[in-house]
Scaffold this active site. Structure first.
Site, PDB file in Angstrom:
ATOM      1  N   LYS A   2      12.707 -14.081  10.735  1.00 15.96           N
ATOM      2  CA  LYS A   2      12.933 -13.885   9.243  1.00 15.96           C
ATOM      3  C   LYS A   2      13.000 -15.501   8.582  1.00 15.96           C
ATOM      4  O   LYS A   2      12.979 -14.776   7.450  1.00 15.96           O
ATOM      5  CB  LYS A   2      13.141 -12.340   9.002  1.00 15.96           C
TER       6      LYS A   2
ATOM      7  N   CYS B 253       4.186  -1.903   7.196  1.00 18.62           N
ATOM      8  CA  CYS B 253       4.346  -1.034   8.237  1.00 18.62           C
ATOM      9  C   CYS B 253       5.911  -0.311   7.395  1.00 18.62           C
ATOM     10  O   CYS B 253       6.849  -0.101   8.017  1.00 18.62           O
ATOM     11  CB  CYS B 253       4.972  -1.203   9.516  1.00 18.62           C
TER      12      CYS B 253
ATOM     13  N   HIS C 186      11.529   0.282   7.256  1.00 22.49           N
ATOM     14  CA  HIS C 186       9.967   0.234   7.928  1.00 22.49           C
ATOM     15  C   HIS C 186       9.848   1.348   8.969  1.00 22.49           C
ATOM     16  O   HIS C 186      10.961   1.737   9.808  1.00 22.49           O
ATOM     17  CB  HIS C 186      10.602  -1.148   8.226  1.00 22.49           C
TER      18      HIS C 186
ATOM     19  N   GLN D 188      14.998  -7.671   6.280  1.00 21.75           N
ATOM     20  CA  GLN D 188      14.351  -8.809   4.713  1.00 21.75           C
ATOM     21  C   GLN D 188      15.379  -9.673   4.266  1.00 21.75           C
ATOM     22  O   GLN D 188      15.814 -10.506   2.948  1.00 21.75           O
ATOM     23  CB  GLN D 188      13.616  -8.075   4.374  1.00 21.75           C
TER      24      GLN D 188
ATOM     25  N   ASP E  50      19.554  -2.267   8.671  1.00 21.83           N
ATOM     26  CA  ASP E  50      18.452  -3.125   8.777  1.00 21.83           C
ATOM     27  C   ASP E  50      18.167  -4.072   7.954  1.00 21.83           C
ATOM     28  O   ASP E  50      18.169  -4.405   6.664  1.00 21.83           O
ATOM     29  CB  ASP E  50      17.320  -2.143   9.376  1.00 21.83           C
TER      30      ASP E  50
END
Length: 472
Positions: free
Chosen positions: A293, A431, A190, A270, A267
């Site tokens: 999220k 993104c 991202h 997600q 990261d």
């Protein structure tokens, strides 16, 4: 009940025996009488980034719930937004990779904070200050337990994943860098896991090195390992691609980096809502995620950092709660995590995040992952039947993301058509332009799943797309 999903058989929602489907189908049929009619389609011709046979379709998914079925009807009743109508149609929320909806428990927790606990934290001598501090620090402990951190002191509250990555870049990594030093990323990232590293690379004359993916969207581990060397100072990787849904082998990638003495940030924006996370087991040096999220509030997220790295990192911002003592000659900072939390944070948001994590923990992350994988398998099966629909990404380990384009149809007009039918999807570059360009694209339509979605919704999505694809 055991749900057995055979690869690309004629799966139907009733095969799963899930509650709640009949009511939802009836509601959709009120607005779209043709919904549920037999579809006469042939299988679509292509999948970009790999052959359909490379999709990982789980075979024996068993959600362990009280009655053997995943209680999607009860779960949906917990989310007020799922009863909304948009454009005069029942809302179908398939934009979960951008943000998830909030259960009533989270909404009520935030309301309770403002009604009964509202105060600044740590510094007050009165009762509400103590309540607010307990709520804030209690949420820190909930986050730590949820992701397998050894201590609440390893958790820094931030506004979200983006601020967390910027904090790590500026506080820990930038002071390490000298001209010619290297930071390893992957092409899956991202923009939030690209731009912060570009900024500090520009300031220090460091170099970014980018790991490639194969035609399915899977990280090429030998190529990733070949990027490391004596000038490598840091690596940052996504655990789940927000475009392809590809799940990276994070633990293996961390082990490779550690073999060169390189710390790694993961990261988890997600992944945190889709699978069980254990930062200690994967040996991540840093882990970041956003509350919105994982069914929590916006404006709150967390950074996990190993204790020695947090102590080594310099403060990211100055003022307020991060100080122990200040004179005009020098400032003494608190230890981590407080030294990274200048000013008044999102105290109510932290309490809401704790409530969100308690909510998903009660359902069970294993149950959530199994149900979402069943939805993903079904969605792949149904969308692949639509002529002219090209699916993007076929990694052998995927999470609940369905990206596609339609031949001779723009992604924005496809997204708008679906919106008019009440279906919320994302249309654009998400993104994550570098990975899209890896596959010759500038944008896709993305339907992303959560545990409150249903097979009926995926049927409706497929029918609307097929209708749109056939229109002149």
């Amino acid at each position: 009940m055991t749900m057995t999903i055979d690869r690309f058989t004629s799966m139907r929602p009733e095969d799963y025996g899930l509650p709640g489907e009949a009511d939802l189908r009836a509601r959709l049929a009120e607005y779209f009488p043709e919904f549920g009619a037999a579809r006469t389609t042939i299988r679509g011709p292509a999948v970009v980034a790999g052959n359909m046979s490379k999709f990982n379709i789980p075979r024996a998914i068993t959600p362990a719930t009280r009655e053997g079925d995943f209680p999607v009807d009860k779960i949906r009743a917990d989310f007020p937004a799922l009863s909304e109508t948009v454009n005069g149609r029942p809302l179908i929320w398939l934009d979960n990779a951008a943000t998830t909806q909030r259960p009533r428990r989270v909404i009520e927790r935030i309301t309770y904070f403002y009604e009964h606990e509202n105060s600044n934290i740590h510094r007050g001598a009165h009762t509400l200050a103590a309540r607010a501090t307990d709520a804030y620090e209690g949420a820190r402990g909930i986050v730590a337990g949820f992701i397998g951190a050894p201590s609440a002191d390893n958790i820094v509250f931030v506004r979200g994943t983006t601020e967390g990555l910027n904090l790590i870049a500026q506080s820990y990594v930038k002071p390490l860098l000298r001209p010619g030093d290297e930071i390893v990323l992957t092409i899956l990232e991202h923009h939030a896991n690209i731009v912060p590293w570009q900024l500090i690379a520009e300031e220090t004359d460091a170099v970014l090195r980018i790991a490639p993916v194969d035609e399915t969207g899977r990280i090429i581990l030998p190529a990733y390992g070949a990027l490391f060397g004596p000038r490598t100072k840091f690596a940052s990787i996504t655990q789940v691609s927000n475009v392809l849904g590809a799940v990276t082998p994070a633990a293996e990638m961390i082990a490779i980096a550690h073999g060169f003495g390189v710390p790694v940030c993961v990261d988890g924006a997600q992944s945190v809502s889709r699978m069980a996370i254990d930062v200690s087991a994967m040996d991540a040096d840093f882990f970041v995620f956003s509350g919105h999220k994982i069914f929590g509030p916006t404006g709150i997220g967390a950074v996990y950092g190993k204790s020695d790295l947090l102590e080594q990192a310099r403060p990211y911002q100055g003022g307020g709660n991060m100080i122990a003592d200040v004179t005009f000659e020098r400032t003494v900072y608190h230890c981590a995590p407080q030294k990274f939390e200048a000013g008044t944070g999102n105290i109510a948001g932290a309490a809401g995040l704790g409530a969100a994590i308690d909510y998903v923990s009660a359902i069970g992350m294993g149950n959530i992952e199994a149900y979402e994988q069943a939805l993903l398998s079904y969605g792949i099966n149904e969308l692949s039947k639509i002529p002219g629909l090209l699916m993007i990404g076929a990694a052998d380990h995927k999470a609940g993301v369905l990206s596609f384009v339609l031949e001779n149809r723009g992604v924005e007009e496809t997204g708008q058509y679906l919106s008019e039918a009440g279906v919320a999807v994302r249309a654009g570059h998400h993104c994550a332009q570098p990975v899209l360009r890896r596959f010759g694209l500038e944008a896709t339509v993305r339907a992303s799943l959560a545990f409150y979605n249903t097979f009926a919704e995926l049927d409706f999505l497929a029918e609307r797309i097929e209708t749109f694809a056939r229109r002149r």
